[in-house]
Design a protein around this motif. Sequence first.
Motif, PDB file in Angstrom:
ATOM      1  N   MET A  68       0.834  -1.201   0.000  1.00 49.44           N
ATOM      2  CA  MET A  68       0.000   0.000   0.000  1.00 49.44           C
ATOM      3  C   MET A  68       0.868   1.250   0.000  1.00 49.44           C
ATOM      4  O   MET A  68       2.004   1.231   0.472  1.00 49.44           O
ATOM      5  CB  MET A  68      -0.916   0.009   1.224  1.00 49.44           C
ATOM      6  CG  MET A  68      -1.889  -1.163   1.289  1.00 49.44           C
ATOM      7  SD  MET A  68      -2.989  -1.070   2.731  1.00 49.44           S
ATOM      8  CE  MET A  68      -1.798  -1.220   4.071  1.00 49.44           C
ATOM      9  N   GLU A  70       1.858   4.572   1.582  1.00 48.67           N
ATOM     10  CA  GLU A  70       1.817   5.156   2.919  1.00 48.67           C
ATOM     11  C   GLU A  70       1.833   6.673   2.773  1.00 48.67           C
ATOM     12  O   GLU A  70       2.803   7.258   2.267  1.00 48.67           O
ATOM     13  CB  GLU A  70       3.019   4.684   3.741  1.00 48.67           C
ATOM     14  CG  GLU A  70       3.011   5.140   5.170  1.00 48.67           C
ATOM     15  CD  GLU A  70       2.047   4.366   6.050  1.00 48.67           C
ATOM     16  OE1 GLU A  70       1.961   4.687   7.262  1.00 48.67           O
ATOM     17  OE2 GLU A  70       1.389   3.428   5.556  1.00 48.67           O
ATOM     18  N   VAL A  72       2.322  10.101   3.998  1.00 48.28           N
ATOM     19  CA  VAL A  72       3.010  10.856   5.051  1.00 48.28           C
ATOM     20  C   VAL A  72       3.502  12.157   4.437  1.00 48.28           C
ATOM     21  O   VAL A  72       4.093  12.149   3.351  1.00 48.28           O
ATOM     22  CB  VAL A  72       4.199  10.053   5.622  1.00 48.28           C
ATOM     23  CG1 VAL A  72       4.990  10.894   6.610  1.00 48.28           C
ATOM     24  CG2 VAL A  72       3.700   8.786   6.295  1.00 48.28           C
ATOM     25  N   GLY A  77       6.039   7.046   0.431  1.00 42.91           N
ATOM     26  CA  GLY A  77       6.040   5.881   1.306  1.00 42.91           C
ATOM     27  C   GLY A  77       5.340   4.658   0.760  1.00 42.91           C
ATOM     28  O   GLY A  77       4.436   4.752  -0.074  1.00 42.91           O
ATOM     29  N   ARG A  78       5.774   3.484   1.233  1.00 42.80           N
ATOM     30  CA  ARG A  78       5.149   2.208   0.914  1.00 42.80           C
ATOM     31  C   ARG A  78       5.044   1.374   2.183  1.00 42.80           C
ATOM     32  O   ARG A  78       5.903   1.431   3.058  1.00 42.80           O
ATOM     33  CB  ARG A  78       5.954   1.435  -0.136  1.00 42.80           C
ATOM     34  CG  ARG A  78       6.019   2.090  -1.506  1.00 42.80           C
ATOM     35  CD  ARG A  78       4.673   2.137  -2.197  1.00 42.80           C
ATOM     36  NE  ARG A  78       4.782   2.723  -3.524  1.00 42.80           N
ATOM     37  CZ  ARG A  78       4.728   4.034  -3.784  1.00 42.80           C
ATOM     38  NH1 ARG A  78       4.590   4.891  -2.774  1.00 42.80           N
ATOM     39  NH2 ARG A  78       4.831   4.488  -5.009  1.00 42.80           N
ATOM     40  N   PHE A  79       3.978   0.586   2.254  1.00 41.88           N
ATOM     41  CA  PHE A  79       3.735  -0.296   3.398  1.00 41.88           C
ATOM     42  C   PHE A  79       3.624  -1.725   2.866  1.00 41.88           C
ATOM     43  O   PHE A  79       2.704  -2.049   2.120  1.00 41.88           O
ATOM     44  CB  PHE A  79       2.443   0.127   4.100  1.00 41.88           C
ATOM     45  CG  PHE A  79       2.214  -0.534   5.445  1.00 41.88           C
ATOM     46  CD1 PHE A  79       3.010  -1.562   5.899  1.00 41.88           C
ATOM     47  CD2 PHE A  79       1.169  -0.109   6.257  1.00 41.88           C
ATOM     48  CE1 PHE A  79       2.791  -2.162   7.132  1.00 41.88           C
ATOM     49  CE2 PHE A  79       0.930  -0.692   7.499  1.00 41.88           C
ATOM     50  CZ  PHE A  79       1.749  -1.714   7.927  1.00 41.88           C
ATOM     51  N   ARG A  81       3.315  -5.858   3.633  1.00 38.51           N
ATOM     52  CA  ARG A  81       2.837  -6.777   4.677  1.00 38.51           C
ATOM     53  C   ARG A  81       3.146  -8.220   4.300  1.00 38.51           C
ATOM     54  O   ARG A  81       3.096  -8.601   3.130  1.00 38.51           O
ATOM     55  CB  ARG A  81       1.325  -6.620   4.885  1.00 38.51           C
ATOM     56  CG  ARG A  81       0.960  -5.479   5.832  1.00 38.51           C
ATOM     57  CD  ARG A  81      -0.476  -5.632   6.315  1.00 38.51           C
ATOM     58  NE  ARG A  81      -0.833  -4.621   7.274  1.00 38.51           N
ATOM     59  CZ  ARG A  81      -0.552  -4.665   8.565  1.00 38.51           C
ATOM     60  NH1 ARG A  81       0.112  -5.692   9.053  1.00 38.51           N
ATOM     61  NH2 ARG A  81      -0.933  -3.695   9.376  1.00 38.51           N
ATOM     62  N   ILE A  98       7.275  -0.368   6.829  1.00 35.60           N
ATOM     63  CA  ILE A  98       6.926   0.935   6.257  1.00 35.60           C
ATOM     64  C   ILE A  98       8.220   1.638   5.864  1.00 35.60           C
ATOM     65  O   ILE A  98       9.113   1.819   6.695  1.00 35.60           O
ATOM     66  CB  ILE A  98       6.151   1.800   7.262  1.00 35.60           C
ATOM     67  CG1 ILE A  98       4.896   1.076   7.756  1.00 35.60           C
ATOM     68  CG2 ILE A  98       5.780   3.146   6.635  1.00 35.60           C
ATOM     69  CD1 ILE A  98       4.205   1.743   8.927  1.00 35.60           C
ATOM     70  N   LEU A 100       9.796   5.111   4.156  1.00 36.74           N
ATOM     71  CA  LEU A 100       9.518   6.508   3.823  1.00 36.74           C
ATOM     72  C   LEU A 100      10.787   7.152   3.289  1.00 36.74           C
ATOM     73  O   LEU A 100      11.814   7.182   3.985  1.00 36.74           O
ATOM     74  CB  LEU A 100       9.028   7.274   5.047  1.00 36.74           C
ATOM     75  CG  LEU A 100       7.753   6.752   5.731  1.00 36.74           C
ATOM     76  CD1 LEU A 100       7.492   7.528   7.014  1.00 36.74           C
ATOM     77  CD2 LEU A 100       6.557   6.851   4.796  1.00 36.74           C
ATOM     78  N   ARG A 115       8.173   9.137  13.672  1.00 38.98           N
ATOM     79  CA  ARG A 115       7.790   7.723  13.582  1.00 38.98           C
ATOM     80  C   ARG A 115       8.121   6.986  14.883  1.00 38.98           C
ATOM     81  O   ARG A 115       7.357   6.143  15.345  1.00 38.98           O
ATOM     82  CB  ARG A 115       8.507   7.051  12.411  1.00 38.98           C
ATOM     83  CG  ARG A 115       8.279   7.680  11.068  1.00 38.98           C
ATOM     84  CD  ARG A 115       6.812   7.787  10.704  1.00 38.98           C
ATOM     85  NE  ARG A 115       6.251   6.534  10.251  1.00 38.98           N
ATOM     86  CZ  ARG A 115       5.026   6.398   9.754  1.00 38.98           C
ATOM     87  NH1 ARG A 115       4.215   7.442   9.688  1.00 38.98           N
ATOM     88  NH2 ARG A 115       4.583   5.223   9.351  1.00 38.98           N
ATOM     89  N   HIS A 119       5.226   5.128  17.100  1.00 36.00           N
ATOM     90  CA  HIS A 119       5.175   3.678  17.261  1.00 36.00           C
ATOM     91  C   HIS A 119       5.667   3.204  18.624  1.00 36.00           C
ATOM     92  O   HIS A 119       5.226   2.157  19.120  1.00 36.00           O
ATOM     93  CB  HIS A 119       5.975   3.008  16.146  1.00 36.00           C
ATOM     94  CG  HIS A 119       5.325   3.102  14.802  1.00 36.00           C
ATOM     95  ND1 HIS A 119       4.251   2.327  14.444  1.00 36.00           N
ATOM     96  CD2 HIS A 119       5.576   3.919  13.746  1.00 36.00           C
ATOM     97  CE1 HIS A 119       3.876   2.636  13.210  1.00 36.00           C
ATOM     98  NE2 HIS A 119       4.660   3.599  12.769  1.00 36.00           N
ATOM     99  N   THR A 171      10.363   1.556   9.244  1.00 32.20           N
ATOM    100  CA  THR A 171       9.719   1.060  10.465  1.00 32.20           C
ATOM    101  C   THR A 171       9.341  -0.396  10.249  1.00 32.20           C
ATOM    102  O   THR A 171       8.680  -0.726   9.255  1.00 32.20           O
ATOM    103  CB  THR A 171       8.451   1.870  10.796  1.00 32.20           C
ATOM    104  OG1 THR A 171       8.785   3.257  10.899  1.00 32.20           O
ATOM    105  CG2 THR A 171       7.829   1.405  12.106  1.00 32.20           C
TER     106      THR A 171
END
Length: 205
Positions: A68, A70, A72, A77-79, A81, A98, A100, A115, A119, A171
């Motif tokens: 996905m 992200e 910011v 950014g990319r997330f 999973r 994550i 960035l 971040r 977190h 992250t």
Amino acid sequence: MKRKRWLWLLIVAVALGALLILQSLIGRMVYRWAWEQRPTPSPTEILLAQAAIQLSDLPQGWRQGGIMVELVPNAEGRFYRFYGTSDPAESWINVGEILLLYPDIATAQVGYQQRRDQHIPPTATRWKEIPELEFSHHANEWYVACLPGNINGSSSHACKAVARYENLVVTMLGNVYEDRYLSMADFRAVLEAMDRRAVAALSKE
């Protein structure tokens, strides 16, 4: 009569064969056209993909989930999973990363602190540093801590790592267990892969 029948069957067979060949040729042409029309990844997208951990960095049997965007401020950014089971009802067995990319180091330094505070809140007292997760990394800034807990009756730790490599902030999030799914040793291997891939991706710029 029989000769005419066989001749007709032969004509039908040849026509069907020609149709299949034509269909295959058209399919290849459409696929090639679609491949050539695909969006060309930007340098930032390529860097983030190279910096991300891969499925091979996780224990055997894990699978890759979605990727996905992200959102910011001031960063691309990319997330990513990954899941330790194919059962959608067990989505809590997961690792998330994550990434960035900021325009410069100064902005990334601010982003790293944001971040980390998000977190691993500085006011939280139950987060603990785990000696087993310590190793010689290459990050400019680095912090790893785990929150002990219990998920579905299993003793677990919610572990998070926040690191900055020049203008890249990473992250890593993982639910860690004692003897299944993802052990502390497994999570350390994931962090080592995160460190290695981030450095390698930035060195290609």
